[in-house]
Design an enzyme around this catalytic site. Structure first.
Site, PDB file in Angstrom:
ATOM      1  CG  LEU A   1      -1.953  -1.201   1.236  1.00 30.39           C
ATOM      2  CD1 LEU A   1      -2.843  -1.115   2.482  1.00 30.39           C
ATOM      3  CD2 LEU A   1      -2.816  -1.269  -0.020  1.00 30.39           C
TER       4      LEU A   1
ATOM      5  CB  ALA B   1       4.629  -5.189  -6.176  1.00 33.35           C
TER       6      ALA B   1
ATOM      7  CE1 TYR C   1       9.868   1.131 -13.516  1.00 38.48           C
ATOM      8  CE2 TYR C   1      10.177   1.824 -15.787  1.00 38.48           C
ATOM      9  CZ  TYR C   1       9.402   1.227 -14.813  1.00 38.48           C
ATOM     10  OH  TYR C   1       8.166   0.712 -15.132  1.00 38.48           O
TER      11      TYR C   1
END
Ligand SMILES: NC(=O)c1ccc[n+]([C@@H]2O[C@H](COP(=O)([O-])OP(=O)(O)OC[C@H]3O[C@@H](n4cnc5c(N)ncnc54)[C@H](O)[C@@H]3O)[C@@H](O)[C@H]2O)c1
Length: 302
Positions: A33, A69, A136
């Site tokens: 979360l 995720a 990334y």
């Protein structure tokens, strides 16, 4: 089927969870979360970091893991490359370790067109080598390499989906990349919008329902060992995108202009044909009507 979705409270993950539940699958969600907040009532939910060894227990008989995720910001990956690597590389490795311990058949992985760097040919053909130009992109390509290693060592199947610019309901307007969400939020709120440079920069926009459809197909028997572009092959300029969103919102198409940002790619689109051959997937929504669905969703949720 019992399917675990990491990042299942996020933009793409939560849309995937809803579709899997609607298709009659049992769904387990793992999400810390940290950015997502969309929890499906009918899914088993574990508030957990993907790097946590307790992930192995959460797997609980899952046949497939859809791994979404991630640390998703290119900019944050530049300012804090170690955190990016910890979440995206160590996180994926922990997912694979949990898959190994839990006898999971297959892992479906969300990679990014950032893997291609500045590609020489657009739309980018499916067999184009990765050439990361950000931490990334490097962490995504590294994660892809671990999928291959675990397939070779333990026979865990995988499919890598190389996602272009995804848009649709539940995308956060707070991120750096969700330009559709950013324009929609501003235009519906009566706030100014900004185009960088002359607005001619292009991207390949793919609707989230189509992306979710690619994940559901990859959960089945097809596409094992494959890396597939999930985009439309169509380039849309920032200027044209702004016009389409303004039209869908019923507001004037009058963005402010600002100088081009250093390092922004001038153009991007990916060839999705191999995904049709490998997964039977093709994008089903045209841009204008999918933007209308998105604008209507944002308006109704305000
Ligand atoms: N949105 C796009 O256009 C796009 C394009 C290419 C690739 N992707 C990839 O698709 C995936 C989903 O992206 P999204 O746009 O839905 O982003 P998102 O931020 O909405 O979803 C990511 C989810 O992962 C969770 N998360 C982050 N770090 C975690 C951790 N350490 N442990 C557990 N959960 C964690 C977040 O809380 C969030 O719910 C990501 O892997 C992203 O790199 C997205």
């Amino acid at each position: 089927m019992r399917i675990l979705v990491t990042g299942g409270a996020g933009f793409i993950g939560s849309n995937l969870v809803d579709r899997l539940l609607a298709d009659g699958h049992e769904v387990i969600v793992v999400d810390d979360l940290s950015s997502g907040g969309n929890r499906a009532a009918r899914a088993e939910f574990h508030e957990l970091d993907v790097r946590d060894p307790a992930l192995a227990e959460a797997v609980g008989g899952a046949e497939v893991i859809c791994h979404l995720a991630a640390q998703i910001s290119v900019r944050n990956s530049v300012t804090d490359p170690l955190n990016d690597a910890r979440v995206n590389i160590e996180g994926t490795l922990n997912v694979l370790e949990a898959a190994r311990k839990g006898n999971v058949r297959k892992v479906v992985f969300a990679s990014s067109v950032a893997r291609y760097g500045r590609p020489p040919v657009i739309p980018v053909p499916g067999d184009t080598p990765a050439r990361p130009m950000s931490p990334y992109a490097a962490s995504k390509v590294s994660a892809e390499a671990y999928l291959s290693a675990y397939q070779g060592l333990y026979g865990i199947e995988y499919t890598t989906l190389v996602l272009s610019n995804v848009f649709g309901p539940r995308q956060s307007p707070g991120g750096e990349a969700g330009v559709v969400a950013i324009f929609t939020d501003a235009l519906l709120g009566g706030r100014p919008t900004v185009l960088f440079g002359d607005g001619s920069q292009t991207r390949d926009y793919v609707y989230v329902d189509d992306v979710v459809d690619a994940f559901t197909r990859a959960c089945g028997p097809r596409g094992n060992g494959g890396t597939f572009n999930i985009g439309t092959g169509v380039q849309t300029s920032d200027r044209a995108l702004h016009g389409l969103i303004a039209a869908a919102a019923g507001v004037p198409d009058a963005p402010d202009l600002a100088p081009a940002r250093l390092g922004d790619l001038p153009a991007m689109a990916v060839d999705p044909v191999p995904a049709f051959e490998g997964l039977g997937w093709q994008p089903g929504h045209d841009l204008a009507s999918a933007l209308k669905l998105t604008v209507d969703w944002v308006r109704n949720s305000q």
